[in-house]
Design an enzyme around this catalytic site. Structure first.
Site, short mmCIF file in Angstrom:
data_model
loop_
_atom_site.label_atom_id
_atom_site.label_comp_id
_atom_site.label_asym_id
_atom_site.label_seq_id
_atom_site.Cartn_x
_atom_site.Cartn_y
_atom_site.Cartn_z
N ARG A 10 -48.70 -41.59 -80.83
CA ARG A 10 -48.15 -40.91 -79.64
C ARG A 10 -48.20 -39.39 -79.80
O ARG A 10 -48.27 -38.66 -78.83
CB ARG A 10 -46.71 -41.36 -79.39
CG ARG A 10 -46.62 -42.78 -78.86
CD ARG A 10 -45.20 -43.23 -78.73
NE ARG A 10 -44.51 -43.19 -80.03
CZ ARG A 10 -43.28 -43.64 -80.25
NH1 ARG A 10 -42.59 -44.17 -79.26
NH2 ARG A 10 -42.73 -43.57 -81.45
N LYS B 128 -65.33 -51.29 -83.84
CA LYS B 128 -66.16 -50.39 -84.64
C LYS B 128 -65.34 -49.12 -84.86
O LYS B 128 -65.50 -48.13 -84.15
CB LYS B 128 -67.47 -50.12 -83.91
CG LYS B 128 -68.64 -49.99 -84.87
CD LYS B 128 -69.95 -50.12 -84.18
CE LYS B 128 -71.02 -49.31 -84.87
NZ LYS B 128 -71.14 -49.49 -86.31
N GLU C 85 -71.63 -60.62 -92.97
CA GLU C 85 -72.66 -59.65 -92.61
C GLU C 85 -72.88 -58.71 -93.78
O GLU C 85 -72.25 -58.87 -94.83
CB GLU C 85 -72.25 -58.86 -91.36
CG GLU C 85 -70.93 -58.12 -91.50
CD GLU C 85 -70.54 -57.36 -90.22
OE1 GLU C 85 -71.40 -57.14 -89.35
OE2 GLU C 85 -69.37 -56.98 -90.12
N1 PXG Z 1 -72.39 -54.76 -88.87
C1 PXG Z 1 -71.71 -53.64 -89.18
C2 PXG Z 1 -70.52 -53.70 -90.04
C3 PXG Z 1 -72.16 -52.41 -88.66
O1 PXG Z 1 -71.51 -51.28 -88.95
C4 PXG Z 1 -74.00 -53.58 -87.58
C5 PXG Z 1 -73.48 -54.76 -88.11
C6 PXG Z 1 -75.19 -53.62 -86.71
O2 PXG Z 1 -74.84 -53.38 -85.36
P1 PXG Z 1 -75.84 -52.72 -84.33
O3 PXG Z 1 -75.10 -52.73 -83.05
O4 PXG Z 1 -76.12 -51.33 -84.84
O5 PXG Z 1 -77.04 -53.55 -84.31
C7 PXG Z 1 -73.32 -52.38 -87.86
C8 PXG Z 1 -73.79 -51.06 -87.33
C9 PXG Z 1 -75.05 -46.54 -91.46
C10 PXG Z 1 -74.65 -47.10 -90.14
O6 PXG Z 1 -75.00 -45.30 -91.60
C11 PXG Z 1 -74.62 -48.44 -89.88
C12 PXG Z 1 -74.20 -48.93 -88.63
C13 PXG Z 1 -73.81 -48.06 -87.68
C14 PXG Z 1 -73.83 -46.72 -87.96
C15 PXG Z 1 -74.24 -46.22 -89.19
O7 PXG Z 1 -75.38 -47.29 -92.35
N2 PXG Z 1 -74.18 -50.25 -88.44
#
Ligand code: PXG
Length: 289
Positions: free
Chosen positions: A103, A150, A183
């Site tokens: 807040r 995220k 994952e």
């Molecule tokens: N799992 C996780 C935990 C992620 O962070 C993905 C899967 C793949 O999602 P997308 O929507 O991008 O297909 C992600 C996304 C990095 C980096 O610097 C990695 C992600 C995003 C930003 C940066 O390694 N991964």
């Protein structure tokens, strides 16, 4: 390089935010990693939608509409004159005090857009395939911190990445609390068995990746059967092919898991086909700038 912060552009050296920002103090905020190819932003709407969903879940109000945010992303790409870019979109809770009460930050959320390049893995791994391992750190429990959010809180993934690096590997497979495959640290995981595609469902510890969705879309178009199904390490070890997907990683083949050779130890034919189709799609689809 020009960085967008709250509606203004700053040179990289001047692009700074308060040390009292709760994004820094607590990882209280959300983000997206987006790519553009050939002046086309790939799946921009989907990324903006996921950002708003993450923000809604943590009760963080984004001070722009989806349309305004899309415009700001495009403006950032144009100002930086990048044909191919990696876009990091961040919304933090904003400046507060040293208590975690959100807040205190009300109405002060920080919106940051960085347009740059990213090289996640060495280029040779896309040709030869990666060797990866499962690590002890499990993926966050959805009941504790749902991986669908995220958030700026990536320590769970960073700890797993450190375990992989310490063991001499580029990437880690994280399991969920039941021991099923969740994952990797920044990528989703797929396996191929008997010409069919398998990937963990998004319910336990798996982010619904936009690249994952794109691969499912390509597979359906190419009549490759897909299953969103819980997977054990054993099923991965005996698979014919394996690959990882992510915006930063794109599609990267995996040829060894925990010392077990996958298939013949070379990137598989379905993986190569999906890589080719993905490349075609990213060069022709998206929001133009
Ligand atoms: N799992 C996780 C935990 C992620 O962070 C993905 C899967 C793949 O999602 P997308 O929507 O991008 O297909 C992600 C996304 C990095 C980096 O610097 C990695 C992600 C995003 C930003 C940066 O390694 N991964």
């Amino acid at each position: 390089m020009k960085v967008y912060i709250n509606g203004k552009f700053y040179d990289k050296k001047d692009a700074k935010i308060s040390v009292f920002d709760h994004g820094l103090l607590y990882g209280d905020g959300v983000f997206e990693g987006i790519r553009s190819y050939n002046r086309l932003v790939f799946k921009l709407k989907e990324h903006i939608q996921r950002l708003f969903e993450s923000a809604h879940s943590i009760m963080l109000k984004i001070p722009l509409s989806k349309e305004e945010l899309i415009k700001a992303v495009i403006q950032t790409l144009k100002i930086n004159n990048l044909d191919d870019a990696y876009i990091r979109l961040i919304v933090t809770r904003g400046e507060g005090d040293l208590g975690l009460d959100p807040r205190k930050c009300e109405g002060k959320s920080t919106v940051i857009i960085i347009a740059d390049k990213i090289v996640l893995y060495p280029a040779r791994l896309y040709k030869e395939g990666m060797s990866i391992i499962t690590v002890p750190t499990i993926r966050n429990l959805p009941e504790a911190l749902n991986p669908q959010i995220k958030s700026l809180n990536y320590l769970n993934n960073i700890l797993a990445k450190i375990e992989a690096i310490n063991a001499g590997y580029e990437e880690a497979i994280m399991l969920d609390s039941l021991g099923y495959i969740a994952e990797c640290t920044g990528d989703n995981i797929f396996l191929v068995k008997n010409n069919q595609l398998y990937t963990p469902p998004q319910c336990m510890g798996t982010l619904r990746g936009i690249t994952r969705d794109t691969v499912l879309e390509i597979a359906k178009k190419n009549k490759i059967p897909v299953h969103e199904h819980v997977l054990t390490r054993h099923e991965l070890y005996i698979s014919d092919e394996c690959f990882l997907t992510g915006t930063a990683a794109e599609i990267v083949p995996v040829v060894k898991v925990d010392g077990r050779l996958i298939g013949d130890g070379r990137p598989g034919k379905i993986t190569l086909k999906l890589m080719k189709e993905f490349k075609k799609m990213t060069r022709t689809e998206g929001v133009r700038y």
